[in-house]
Scaffold this motif. Structure first.
Motif, PDB file in Angstrom:
ATOM      1  N   LEU A  86      14.318 -56.670 -42.097  1.00  0.00           N
ATOM      2  CA  LEU A  86      14.573 -55.653 -43.281  1.00  0.00           C
ATOM      3  C   LEU A  86      13.626 -56.323 -44.291  1.00  0.00           C
ATOM      4  CD1 LEU A  86      18.109 -55.329 -43.070  1.00  0.00           C
ATOM      5  CD2 LEU A  86      16.569 -53.865 -41.917  1.00  0.00           C
ATOM      6  N   SER A  87      12.337 -55.568 -44.616  1.00  0.00           N
ATOM      7  CA  SER A  87      11.597 -56.107 -45.416  1.00  0.00           C
ATOM      8  C   SER A  87      12.146 -55.675 -46.982  1.00  0.00           C
ATOM      9  CB  SER A  87      10.221 -55.356 -45.475  1.00  0.00           C
ATOM     10  OG  SER A  87      10.347 -53.863 -45.580  1.00  0.00           O
ATOM     11  N   GLY A  88      11.801 -56.666 -47.907  1.00  0.00           N
ATOM     12  CA  GLY A  88      12.318 -56.646 -49.177  1.00  0.00           C
ATOM     13  C   GLY A  88      13.881 -57.187 -49.530  1.00  0.00           C
ATOM     14  N   ARG A  89      14.036 -57.870 -48.400  1.00  0.00           N
ATOM     15  CA  ARG A  89      15.655 -58.318 -48.760  1.00  0.00           C
ATOM     16  C   ARG A  89      15.615 -60.037 -48.560  1.00  0.00           C
ATOM     17  NH1 ARG A  89      18.742 -54.263 -49.662  1.00  0.00           N
ATOM     18  NH2 ARG A  89      18.097 -52.113 -48.385  1.00  0.00           N
ATOM     19  N   LYS A  90      16.494 -60.342 -49.587  1.00  0.00           N
ATOM     20  CA  LYS A  90      16.364 -61.940 -49.816  1.00  0.00           C
ATOM     21  C   LYS A  90      17.873 -62.500 -49.106  1.00  0.00           C
ATOM     22  CE  LYS A  90      13.876 -61.841 -54.099  1.00  0.00           C
ATOM     23  NZ  LYS A  90      13.098 -60.597 -54.055  1.00  0.00           N
ATOM     24  N   LEU A  91      17.734 -63.492 -49.064  1.00  0.00           N
ATOM     25  CA  LEU A  91      18.909 -64.352 -48.546  1.00  0.00           C
ATOM     26  C   LEU A  91      20.141 -64.211 -49.251  1.00  0.00           C
ATOM     27  CD1 LEU A  91      18.838 -66.180 -46.066  1.00  0.00           C
ATOM     28  CD2 LEU A  91      18.664 -68.170 -47.241  1.00  0.00           C
ATOM     29  N   HIS A  92      21.149 -63.910 -48.722  1.00  0.00           N
ATOM     30  CA  HIS A  92      22.653 -63.789 -49.091  1.00  0.00           C
ATOM     31  C   HIS A  92      22.663 -62.576 -49.912  1.00  0.00           C
ATOM     32  CE1 HIS A  92      23.455 -67.503 -47.905  1.00  0.00           C
ATOM     33  NE2 HIS A  92      22.660 -68.396 -48.583  1.00  0.00           N
ATOM     34  N   GLU A  93      21.773 -61.565 -49.808  1.00  0.00           N
ATOM     35  CA  GLU A  93      21.722 -60.378 -50.673  1.00  0.00           C
ATOM     36  C   GLU A  93      22.703 -59.375 -49.723  1.00  0.00           C
ATOM     37  OE1 GLU A  93      18.607 -56.559 -51.677  1.00  0.00           O
ATOM     38  OE2 GLU A  93      17.776 -58.651 -50.965  1.00  0.00           O
ATOM     39  N   GLN A  94      23.384 -58.396 -50.227  1.00  0.00           N
ATOM     40  CA  GLN A  94      24.264 -57.465 -49.786  1.00  0.00           C
ATOM     41  C   GLN A  94      23.633 -56.208 -49.372  1.00  0.00           C
ATOM     42  OE1 GLN A  94      27.486 -58.476 -49.977  1.00  0.00           O
ATOM     43  NE2 GLN A  94      28.465 -56.793 -49.388  1.00  0.00           N
ATOM     44  N   VAL A  95      23.730 -55.806 -48.112  1.00  0.00           N
ATOM     45  CA  VAL A  95      22.825 -54.789 -47.799  1.00  0.00           C
ATOM     46  C   VAL A  95      23.802 -53.711 -47.197  1.00  0.00           C
ATOM     47  CG1 VAL A  95      21.331 -53.822 -45.707  1.00  0.00           C
ATOM     48  CG2 VAL A  95      21.117 -56.405 -46.664  1.00  0.00           C
ATOM     49  N   LEU A  96      23.788 -52.332 -47.300  1.00  0.00           N
ATOM     50  CA  LEU A  96      24.637 -51.219 -46.992  1.00  0.00           C
ATOM     51  C   LEU A  96      24.036 -50.628 -45.820  1.00  0.00           C
ATOM     52  CD1 LEU A  96      27.216 -49.521 -47.512  1.00  0.00           C
ATOM     53  CD2 LEU A  96      25.389 -48.255 -49.272  1.00  0.00           C
ATOM     54  N   LEU A  97      24.713 -50.475 -44.618  1.00  0.00           N
ATOM     55  CA  LEU A  97      24.175 -49.612 -43.622  1.00  0.00           C
ATOM     56  C   LEU A  97      24.959 -48.394 -43.726  1.00  0.00           C
ATOM     57  CD1 LEU A  97      24.250 -52.562 -40.885  1.00  0.00           C
ATOM     58  CD2 LEU A  97      22.369 -51.513 -42.457  1.00  0.00           C
TER      59      LEU A  97
END
Length: 166
Positions: A86-97
């Motif tokens: 998932l490009s543009g995502r950083k470590l420990h970032e919250q992602v909504l699916l």
């Protein structure tokens, strides 16, 4: 010749045609001591993961089917899934699916046609890494054409934190 499914027996198969006859009786007690009671183990309980289901009681049955990219995953809380990067995502970032195809618990299920509008799965980025290197070999017979290529995919590990919308 099939290899033996029982460990510790000689290399010839117990089901070899030379040794196996329809009149002979296959007896495991020749090879194993079943009277040994020291092998008895206590039942093992797995740690329970609980989420709230429809009736407000705690349940470990709640799961969802999500689509990430072109792959579909069956997930429940605290699961770890490995997806394409998932490009543009950083470590420990919250992602909504929000591409959820189905949500189900012990008492209730919702199936989307094709997706559920009000269902969401919250995840956290645990790790971004390179997958193992795989060798691609192409050959055309009788032409002397041979090509080698190595490829390594970038992957993202996602931890499922919450399933909402049931």
């Amino acid at each position: 010749m099939r290899t033996s499914i029982l460990s510790g027996i000689h290399s010839y198969s117990l089901f070899n045609r030379r040794t196996w006859r329809s009149s002979s009786i296959f007896r495991l007690d020749r090879y194993f001591n079943f009277a040994d009671e020291s092998i008895v183990s206590e039942p093992v309980t797995a740690p329970r993961r609980s989420t709230r289901d429809v009736h407000g009681t705690t349940s470990t049955w709640t799961f969802g089917i999500v689509r990430v990219g072109s792959a579909q995953f069956k997930v429940s809380c605290d699961d770890l899934i490995f997806v394409d990067k998932l490009s543009g995502r950083k470590l420990h970032e919250q992602v909504l699916l929000d591409d959820v195809l189905m949500i189900s618990s012990r008492y209730h299920s919702k199936i989307g046609r094709p997706v559920l509008v009000d269902a969401k799965v919250y995840t956290t980025v645990e790790e971004q890494y390179h997958d193992i290197k795989r060798t691609v070999f192409k050959k055309r017979p009788r032409k002397g054409h041979r090509r080698f290529a190595d490829s390594s995919q970038e992957r993202t590990a996602l931890r499922i934190s919450e399933i909402v919308g049931l």
